[in-house]
Design a protein around this motif. Structure first.
Motif, PDB file in Angstrom:
ATOM      1  N   LEU A 211       0.828  -1.206   0.000  1.00 24.62           N
ATOM      2  CA  LEU A 211       0.000   0.000   0.000  1.00 24.62           C
ATOM      3  C   LEU A 211       0.862   1.256   0.000  1.00 24.62           C
ATOM      4  O   LEU A 211       0.526   2.250  -0.656  1.00 24.62           O
ATOM      5  CB  LEU A 211      -0.920  -0.002   1.226  1.00 24.62           C
ATOM      6  CG  LEU A 211      -2.043  -1.042   1.237  1.00 24.62           C
ATOM      7  CD1 LEU A 211      -2.751  -1.044   2.588  1.00 24.62           C
ATOM      8  CD2 LEU A 211      -3.044  -0.767   0.121  1.00 24.62           C
ATOM      9  N   LYS A 214       2.562   1.420  -3.689  1.00 23.06           N
ATOM     10  CA  LYS A 214       1.697   1.528  -4.858  1.00 23.06           C
ATOM     11  C   LYS A 214       0.572   2.542  -4.705  1.00 23.06           C
ATOM     12  O   LYS A 214       0.043   3.033  -5.707  1.00 23.06           O
ATOM     13  CB  LYS A 214       1.094   0.154  -5.185  1.00 23.06           C
ATOM     14  CG  LYS A 214       2.117  -0.861  -5.656  1.00 23.06           C
ATOM     15  CD  LYS A 214       1.440  -2.140  -6.121  1.00 23.06           C
ATOM     16  CE  LYS A 214       2.461  -3.126  -6.684  1.00 23.06           C
ATOM     17  NZ  LYS A 214       1.815  -4.376  -7.154  1.00 23.06           N
ATOM     18  N   GLU A 215       0.186   2.846  -3.488  1.00 24.85           N
ATOM     19  CA  GLU A 215      -0.978   3.714  -3.284  1.00 24.85           C
ATOM     20  C   GLU A 215      -0.590   5.036  -2.616  1.00 24.85           C
ATOM     21  O   GLU A 215      -0.832   6.115  -3.156  1.00 24.85           O
ATOM     22  CB  GLU A 215      -2.032   2.988  -2.435  1.00 24.85           C
ATOM     23  CG  GLU A 215      -2.520   1.678  -3.032  1.00 24.85           C
ATOM     24  CD  GLU A 215      -3.282   1.842  -4.327  1.00 24.85           C
ATOM     25  OE1 GLU A 215      -3.721   2.977  -4.626  1.00 24.85           O
ATOM     26  OE2 GLU A 215      -3.446   0.839  -5.045  1.00 24.85           O
ATOM     27  N   CYS A 219      -0.445   8.838  -4.201  1.00 23.56           N
ATOM     28  CA  CYS A 219      -1.373   9.865  -3.708  1.00 23.56           C
ATOM     29  C   CYS A 219      -0.611  11.115  -3.270  1.00 23.56           C
ATOM     30  O   CYS A 219      -1.022  12.245  -3.558  1.00 23.56           O
ATOM     31  CB  CYS A 219      -2.190   9.294  -2.547  1.00 23.56           C
ATOM     32  SG  CYS A 219      -3.567  10.339  -2.033  1.00 23.56           S
ATOM     33  N   ARG A 234      -8.001   8.435  -5.887  1.00 24.86           N
ATOM     34  CA  ARG A 234      -7.055   7.339  -5.678  1.00 24.86           C
ATOM     35  C   ARG A 234      -7.211   6.757  -4.277  1.00 24.86           C
ATOM     36  O   ARG A 234      -7.215   5.538  -4.085  1.00 24.86           O
ATOM     37  CB  ARG A 234      -5.621   7.865  -5.880  1.00 24.86           C
ATOM     38  CG  ARG A 234      -4.517   6.817  -5.739  1.00 24.86           C
ATOM     39  CD  ARG A 234      -4.521   5.870  -6.927  1.00 24.86           C
ATOM     40  NE  ARG A 234      -3.479   4.873  -6.820  1.00 24.86           N
ATOM     41  CZ  ARG A 234      -2.455   4.786  -7.656  1.00 24.86           C
ATOM     42  NH1 ARG A 234      -2.328   5.644  -8.652  1.00 24.86           N
ATOM     43  NH2 ARG A 234      -1.567   3.813  -7.526  1.00 24.86           N
ATOM     44  N   TYR A 235      -7.362   7.619  -3.291  1.00 23.12           N
ATOM     45  CA  TYR A 235      -7.481   7.167  -1.904  1.00 23.12           C
ATOM     46  C   TYR A 235      -8.796   6.417  -1.694  1.00 23.12           C
ATOM     47  O   TYR A 235      -8.834   5.372  -1.045  1.00 23.12           O
ATOM     48  CB  TYR A 235      -7.401   8.355  -0.952  1.00 23.12           C
ATOM     49  CG  TYR A 235      -6.984   7.987   0.452  1.00 23.12           C
ATOM     50  CD1 TYR A 235      -5.635   7.980   0.821  1.00 23.12           C
ATOM     51  CD2 TYR A 235      -7.916   7.638   1.416  1.00 23.12           C
ATOM     52  CE1 TYR A 235      -5.242   7.646   2.109  1.00 23.12           C
ATOM     53  CE2 TYR A 235      -7.531   7.299   2.704  1.00 23.12           C
ATOM     54  CZ  TYR A 235      -6.191   7.305   3.042  1.00 23.12           C
ATOM     55  OH  TYR A 235      -5.815   6.957   4.313  1.00 23.12           O
ATOM     56  N   MET A 238      -8.516   3.017  -3.133  1.00 19.80           N
ATOM     57  CA  MET A 238      -7.702   2.168  -2.285  1.00 19.80           C
ATOM     58  C   MET A 238      -8.533   1.593  -1.136  1.00 19.80           C
ATOM     59  O   MET A 238      -8.486   0.390  -0.851  1.00 19.80           O
ATOM     60  CB  MET A 238      -6.518   2.947  -1.719  1.00 19.80           C
ATOM     61  CG  MET A 238      -5.651   2.136  -0.748  1.00 19.80           C
ATOM     62  SD  MET A 238      -4.412   3.132   0.143  1.00 19.80           S
ATOM     63  CE  MET A 238      -5.462   4.005   1.330  1.00 19.80           C
TER      64      MET A 238
END
Length: 252
Positions: A211, A214-215, A219, A234-235, A238
């Motif tokens: 996380l 990649k996330e 962000c 994006r958040y 996720m």
């Protein structure tokens, strides 16, 4: 010498019925009322701890043994669902209640009980030694709670750049609109439950690392580029993915 072979399983059963109230609006008041209700039990545990040399050895396994016995009579499908409920009951109620007493006996019992629980091979989930303050504080963090768990897993401090930036984004961008405020409010309930589910998993560290790379990193790049709306999307994506992948059995 007190016999806790009935009192502690009764406590476990009662807390199982409270899982559905593990939400921001209900958790704090409920927890405090449960503690007052069971304060005599906490005091009795302390008295036994002070007077009985074998107290921890004799008492710490009562709930883990009881839970294992109950699970042994269930089908595989029902057992998997119950495992999550059992862990949640221990993580957000029983262990925090014992530690909240601020007495050495119940606190040491909580620690030993967690060890005994995790020794049970019946459960592929890990029980953490949680506290009421940590859990209730998580509801207050809301939108940033998942990010806090990700950063904590990497050993980053609470004032790290990642958390500082996301909190500023929350306060200056999300909370400036009605839609953003509703999103933050929604995460007050969602995030702590989801993090509890993730923390139970043996591969939690791997999930948090993925996380982060990649996330969260993406962000934060969007925030730096001034693309605030894309960061929000994006958040949200996720969190929805985490709910689908890991949170279903925690909120069934």
């Amino acid at each position: 010498m007190k016999d806790y072979t009935e009192l502690l399983p009764q406590l476990f059963e009662e807390m199982l019925g409270q899982i559905k109230y593990f939400k921001k609006k209900t958790y704090q008041d409920l927890f405090e009322s449960l503690f007052e209700k069971h304060r005599p039990l906490m005091e009795a545990l302390q008295e036994s701890y002070e007077s009985e040399e074998d107290f921890l050895d004799r008492t710490a396994g009562i709930i883990p043994d009881y839970a294992q016995e109950k699970l042994s009579h269930l089908s595989k499908g029902k057992r998997e669902v119950q495992m999550v409920d059992y862990n949640m009951s221990m993580a957000v109620y029983i262990v925090p209640l014992l530690k909240y007493s601020r007495q050495e006996g119940p606190a040491r019992l909580a620690k030993e009980m967690v060890i005994r629980w995790n020794e049970k091979k019946m459960m592929p989930l890990i029980l953490q030694e949680s506290s009421y303050e940590e859990i209730s504080g998580g509801f207050k963090k809301g939108f940033c709670y998942i990010t806090t768990a990700i950063c904590k897993s990497r050993g980053l401090p609470d004032d790290c750049e990642e958390l500082t930036m996301l909190r500023s984004y929350r306060d200056t961008y999300l909370l400036a609109t009605e839609e953003g405020r509703m999103l933050v409010e929604d995460y007050y309930d969602t995030a702590p439950v989801l993090v509890q589910c993730l923390d139970m998993r043996k591969d939690a560290a791997r999930i948090y690392e993925r996380l982060y790379k990649k996330e969260l990193t993406e962000c934060l790049s969007l925030i730096r580029a001034g693309q605030n709306e894309m960061c929000k999307e994006r958040y949200v994506d996720m969190v929805k993915h985490l709910q689908r992948s890991y949170g279903g059995t925690c909120t069934h």
